[in-house]
Write an enzyme that holds these catalytic residues in place. Structure first.
Site, PDB file in Angstrom:
ATOM      1  N   CYS A   1       0.827  -1.215   0.000  1.00  0.00           N
ATOM      2  CA  CYS A   1       0.000   0.000   0.000  1.00  0.00           C
ATOM      3  C   CYS A   1       0.861   1.266   0.000  1.00  0.00           C
ATOM      4  O   CYS A   1       0.308   2.377  -0.093  1.00  0.00           O
ATOM      5  CB  CYS A   1      -0.902   0.029   1.227  1.00  0.00           C
TER       6      CYS A   1
ATOM      7  N   HIS B   1      -5.886   2.012   5.418  1.00  0.00           N
ATOM      8  CA  HIS B   1      -6.469   1.190   4.348  1.00  0.00           C
ATOM      9  C   HIS B   1      -7.205   0.035   4.999  1.00  0.00           C
ATOM     10  O   HIS B   1      -6.595  -0.734   5.752  1.00  0.00           O
ATOM     11  CB  HIS B   1      -5.353   0.667   3.435  1.00  0.00           C
TER      12      HIS B   1
ATOM     13  N   HIS C   1     -10.037  -3.350   4.618  1.00  0.00           N
ATOM     14  CA  HIS C   1     -10.747  -4.307   3.777  1.00  0.00           C
ATOM     15  C   HIS C   1     -12.119  -4.565   4.401  1.00  0.00           C
ATOM     16  O   HIS C   1     -12.658  -5.663   4.283  1.00  0.00           O
ATOM     17  CB  HIS C   1      -9.971  -5.615   3.680  1.00  0.00           C
TER      18      HIS C   1
ATOM     19  N   GLU D   1     -25.999  11.947  10.819  1.00  0.00           N
ATOM     20  CA  GLU D   1     -25.211  12.697  11.803  1.00  0.00           C
ATOM     21  C   GLU D   1     -23.700  12.452  11.650  1.00  0.00           C
ATOM     22  O   GLU D   1     -22.886  13.359  11.812  1.00  0.00           O
ATOM     23  CB  GLU D   1     -25.679  12.309  13.217  1.00  0.00           C
TER      24      GLU D   1
ATOM     25  N   HIS E   1     -12.731  -4.426  -2.889  1.00  0.00           N
ATOM     26  CA  HIS E   1     -11.447  -4.465  -2.191  1.00  0.00           C
ATOM     27  C   HIS E   1     -11.519  -3.760  -0.828  1.00  0.00           C
ATOM     28  O   HIS E   1     -11.290  -4.401   0.199  1.00  0.00           O
ATOM     29  CB  HIS E   1     -10.390  -3.841  -3.107  1.00  0.00           C
TER      30      HIS E   1
HETATM   31  C1  LIG Z   1      -5.214 -10.649   1.452  1.00  0.00           C
HETATM   32  S1  LIG Z   1      -4.454  -9.123   1.329  1.00  0.00           S
HETATM   33  C2  LIG Z   1      -4.261  -8.740  -0.396  1.00  0.00           C
HETATM   34  C3  LIG Z   1      -3.413  -7.545  -0.669  1.00  0.00           C
HETATM   35  C4  LIG Z   1      -4.027  -6.273  -0.160  1.00  0.00           C
HETATM   36  O1  LIG Z   1      -5.139  -5.922  -0.517  1.00  0.00           O
HETATM   37  C5  LIG Z   1      -3.324  -5.432   0.779  1.00  0.00           C
HETATM   38  O2  LIG Z   1      -3.878  -4.464   1.285  1.00  0.00           O
HETATM   39  C6  LIG Z   1      -1.917  -5.778   1.087  1.00  0.00           C
HETATM   40  O3  LIG Z   1      -1.369  -4.993   2.063  1.00  0.00           O
HETATM   41  P1  LIG Z   1       0.077  -5.327   2.632  1.00  0.00           P
HETATM   42  O4  LIG Z   1       0.291  -4.215   3.621  1.00  0.00           O
HETATM   43  O5  LIG Z   1       0.006  -6.668   3.300  1.00  0.00           O
HETATM   44  O6  LIG Z   1       1.057  -5.299   1.511  1.00  0.00           O
HETATM   45 ZN   LIG Z   2      -5.774  -3.921   0.223  1.00  0.00          ZN
END
Ligand SMILES: CSCCC(=O)C(=O)COP(=O)(O)O
Ligand SMILES: [Zn+2]
Length: 241
Positions: A102, A120, A122, A144, A200
């Protein structure tokens, strides 16, 4: 970097201060794991303080990282001596780890918004929002929690009467390949506090880790309630006040 730090780069990550980024990132990742935001190794959080960025390792259980797993990069980036050599780090772990995939996306938040932190996730709430909003943006009004989000993630807080808009970009097989489309979305939607990635997750930034965290919490709440409202057949955008 001072010569003492060059000789002992671990001084960049070893601190008794619980608010030092190398202590905070593992703690935040543990709490994000329990929210379902960084399970299965993906997702994470970065912190930038002035000329240093603190980055977690890639592909590891994020809830188990420790301060010595943290990478420290110079901000702005220092160009590697050749295109075939690795990034320039101020400090890298002794373990055989790679910096988060990332990193280029976190850099978008630092470069384009002057952010001090980027999260970030998921989160399934974010992913479901990208599935139920098939267009270029997610939108919601009259909630709100919109008041907990700042213009562009960095400016003044939105009002209850402001519509919240978050751009949605398409996913790519490799995380780092999202960099250009994320940057394009940030330029097209300068008031957005984050960018959703279809199927994602989401990137959210703020002036510091506290603001990035609380804005991610507000956005995640809004994604969750909007998905529930849509599935219940309720409108998520109102015209009347
Ligand atoms: C199952 S994680 C797939 C890769 C991804 O979406 C991600 O955010 C990877 O982050 P990382 O910090 O592990 O490189
Ligand atoms: Zn990711």
């Amino acid at each position: 970097m001072s010569s003492s730090l060059e000789e002992n780069p671990d001084a960049l990550i070893l601190s008794d201060d619980p608010f030092h980024p190398a202590n905070l990132i593992p703690e935040l990742c543990r709490s994000f794991y329990h929210l379902g935001w960084v399970t299965g190794t993906g997702g994470g959080v970065s912190i930038r303080i002035n000329d240093k960025a603190y980055i977690a390792p890639s592909g590891v259980q994020k809830e188990r990282i420790i301060p010595t797993d943290i990478f420290v990069l110079p901000y702005p980036l220092v160009e590697p001596p050749s295109p075939h050599t690795d990034r320039v780090f101020l400090r890298r772990p002794q373990k055989n780890l790679k910096e988060s995939a990332c990193t280029p996306l976190f850099w978008n938040a630092f470069d384009l918004r002057d952010a001090g932190s980027c999260v970030h996730t998921h989160s399934q709430n974010a992913v479901m929002a990208t599935l139920l909003w098939p267009g270029e943006v997610f939108e919601i009004s009259h909630q709100e929690m919109i008041k907990g989000v700042r213009t562009g993630g960095m400016g003044k807080a939105l009002s209850y009467l402001d519509k919240l808009t978050v751009p949605i970009i398409d996913n790519t097989p490799f995380e780092e390949d999202l960099k250009d489309s994320m940057a394009a979305a940030m330029k097209k939607y300068p008031e957005a506090a984050g960018v959703l990635v279809r199927r994602h997750g989401v990137y959210v930034w703020g002036a510091d880790w506290e603001k990035a965290k609380t804005q991610t919490e507000c956005l995640d709440y809004l994604f969750e309630i909007s998905v529930k409202m849509k599935l219940a057949g309720l409108p998520t955008l109102l015209t009347e006040q």
